[in-house]
Scaffold this active site. Structure first.
Site, PDB file in Angstrom:
ATOM      1  N   HIS A   1     -34.861  -6.008 -22.549  1.00 57.37           N
ATOM      2  CA  HIS A   1     -34.287  -7.176 -21.870  1.00 57.37           C
ATOM      3  C   HIS A   1     -34.035  -8.258 -22.904  1.00 57.37           C
ATOM      4  CE1 HIS A   1     -38.524  -8.191 -22.325  1.00 57.37           C
ATOM      5  NE2 HIS A   1     -38.164  -9.464 -22.238  1.00 57.37           N
TER       6      HIS A   1
ATOM      7  N   ASP B   1     -34.339 -12.608 -23.043  1.00 58.18           N
ATOM      8  CA  ASP B   1     -34.998 -13.661 -22.264  1.00 58.18           C
ATOM      9  C   ASP B   1     -33.946 -14.648 -21.752  1.00 58.18           C
ATOM     10  OD1 ASP B   1     -37.349 -12.403 -22.873  1.00 58.18           O
ATOM     11  OD2 ASP B   1     -37.979 -13.848 -24.401  1.00 58.18           O
TER      12      ASP B   1
ATOM     13  N   HIS C   1     -35.082  -6.969 -26.627  1.00 59.12           N
ATOM     14  CA  HIS C   1     -36.391  -6.506 -27.098  1.00 59.12           C
ATOM     15  C   HIS C   1     -37.111  -5.755 -25.995  1.00 59.12           C
ATOM     16  CE1 HIS C   1     -36.788 -10.587 -25.465  1.00 59.12           C
ATOM     17  NE2 HIS C   1     -38.029 -10.292 -25.129  1.00 59.12           N
TER      18      HIS C   1
ATOM     19  N   ARG D   1     -53.171  -4.196 -25.796  1.00 56.13           N
ATOM     20  CA  ARG D   1     -52.331  -5.210 -26.428  1.00 56.13           C
ATOM     21  C   ARG D   1     -52.128  -6.353 -25.441  1.00 56.13           C
ATOM     22  NH1 ARG D   1     -46.696  -6.267 -26.824  1.00 56.13           N
ATOM     23  NH2 ARG D   1     -46.410  -7.569 -28.663  1.00 56.13           N
TER      24      ARG D   1
HETATM   25  O1  LIG Z   1     -45.206  -8.393 -25.167  1.00 57.60           O
HETATM   26  C1  LIG Z   1     -44.263  -8.630 -25.895  1.00 57.60           C
HETATM   27  O2  LIG Z   1     -44.317  -8.513 -27.100  1.00 57.60           O
HETATM   28  C2  LIG Z   1     -42.945  -9.047 -25.302  1.00 57.60           C
HETATM   29  C3  LIG Z   1     -43.066  -9.905 -24.089  1.00 57.60           C
HETATM   30  C4  LIG Z   1     -41.733 -10.309 -23.571  1.00 57.60           C
HETATM   31  O3  LIG Z   1     -40.724  -9.921 -24.074  1.00 57.60           O
HETATM   32  C5  LIG Z   1     -41.620 -11.210 -22.412  1.00 57.60           C
HETATM   33  O4  LIG Z   1     -42.669 -11.580 -21.811  1.00 57.60           O
HETATM   34  O5  LIG Z   1     -40.476 -11.563 -22.067  1.00 57.60           O
HETATM   35 FE   LIG Z   2     -39.025 -11.072 -23.434  1.00 55.91          FE
END
Ligand SMILES: O=C(O)CCC(=O)C(=O)O
Ligand SMILES: [Fe+2]
Length: 354
Positions: free
Chosen positions: A229, A231, A286, A296
């Site tokens: 996605h 942001d 990403h 994680r």
């Molecule tokens: O956990 C991650 O590294 C990415 C999180 C992410 O892309 C988001 O919360 O929009």
């Molecule tokens: Fe994100």
């Protein structure tokens, strides 16, 4: 009401199951979470040995503005060090995030995010666009999390709330500092970006904090932590614990891991910044993968414009060779479109795509 809550009210999340699976009790990846054969997940190969990674910018470096411009043009992402956010606060937010997700499921559901709300515990918002579920859980905060924190820990919510509020304060300062450097790198002045300045105390930028948890997974090669996605923010500043999982997509290269650097933040160009700079900086596509041995966590701070402020390409970045590409939108309008059209939302406000 803030833009994100207003958009979520207009577009309630439409999914049968709003509560994440109890990850601790699942010993075999359920079919509901097996992504291998879906079109959205064509490759899971851990990857591409590229020597070049996402740029790291030391904010104390006199060349920081130039390095940021190059990183935004090429990657839509970079990491920052020497940012001034105390490492003690980073340790505390990681600890409180882990403390929350370590609660048993029957307690976490006391703070569940209702379908038309943007805050609380639940699945990734983008789950509606995929037929398979993701191997992650999240907790979303806007301002003080006290309402939900009280449900989780009736007598022990104070530390959690204090850390979350303090962190948002620090991140607001850091994000505005980075935003200033980005604007400078585009040749924009204070006057050009005055829509972001609080006007008569009534216009404030808005920001959302998203705690993400990626539990250990019995079959990571077939699972997806967070699907690809971009942001919807102007800028996202993300803290990750010391576990690899985040990847960024680069045209003609593929998925590139964004390895954690102790104490650093990852900065993403969001869709609204993409619009504002008329596509010169692309919002970074990403995703997050999971693994078999390590839990994680990540903490994403999504920064957006004040309510009702229209974001449009800056006139300074438009000329004969760079015609205006995007229609003006408020954050709420953009989120409304994204809630329906997901990764087509940016194209749908382009003048030249009908
Ligand atoms: O956990 C991650 O590294 C990415 C999180 C992410 O892309 C988001 O919360 O929009
Ligand atoms: Fe994100």
């Amino acid at each position: 009401m803030n833009s994100v809550s207003a958009s979520f009210k207009t577009n309630p999340i439409n999914i049968d199951q709003i509560i994440p699976v109890d990850f601790k009790t699942v010993l075999k990846l359920p079919d509901t979470h097996a992504w291998t054969s879906t079109a959205a997940f064509p490759d899971h190969s851990p990857l591409i040995s590229t020597h070049e990674g996402v740029p790291v910018v030391d904010l104390a470096n006199p060349e920081a503005v130039t390095l940021i411009r190059r990183a935004c043009e090429k990657w839509g992402m970079f990491q920052v060090t020497n940012h001034g956010v105390p490492s003690k606060l980073l340790n505390q937010i990681e600890l409180q995030t882990k403390r929350l997700f370590a609660l048993p499921t029957n307690q976490k559901v006391l703070a569940v995010r209702s379908p038309e709300d943007c805050v609380g515990y639940g699945l990734p918002r983008i789950s509606t666009f995929f037929s398979k579920l993701m191997w992650s859980e999240g907790f979303t905060i806007f301002g003080s999390p006290i309402h939900h924190a009280r449900q989780l820990w009736p007598n022990h919510h104070v530390d959690f709330c204090n850390v979350m509020v303090q962190y948002q304060k620090e991140l607001m300062g850091l994000t505005e500092r980075i935003l200033g450097l980005i604007f400078m790198s585009l040749g924009l002045t204070q006057e050009d970006v005055k829509c972001f300045q609080p006007k008569n105390g009534s216009k404030h930028p808005q920001a959302l904090l998203q705690l993400n948890s990626y539990p250990v997974c019995p079959d990571p090669t077939r699972a997806m932590g967070l699907a690809p996605h971009t942001d919807s923010s102007l800028l996202t500043v993300l803290y990750q614990n010391n576990i690899t999982g985040l990847q960024v997509f680069r045209e003609n290269v593929g998925w590139v891991p964004v390895h954690p650097i102790t104490g650093a933040f990852v900065v993403n160009v969001g869709d609204l910044m993409h619009i504002m700079c008329n596509g010169r900086f692309k919002s970074a596509l990403h995703r997050a993968l999971v693994n078999k041995t390590h839990h994680r966590v990540s903490i994403a701070y999504f920064y957006g414009p004040p309510k009702d402020v229209k974001i449009s390409p800056s006139l300074k970045l438009i000329d004969h060779d760079h015609p205006i590409l995007y229609r003006p939108v408020t954050w709420k309008e953009y989120l409304d479109s994204k809630a329906i059209h997901f990764n087509k939302a940016l194209d749908l406000i382009r003048y030249d795509v009908l």
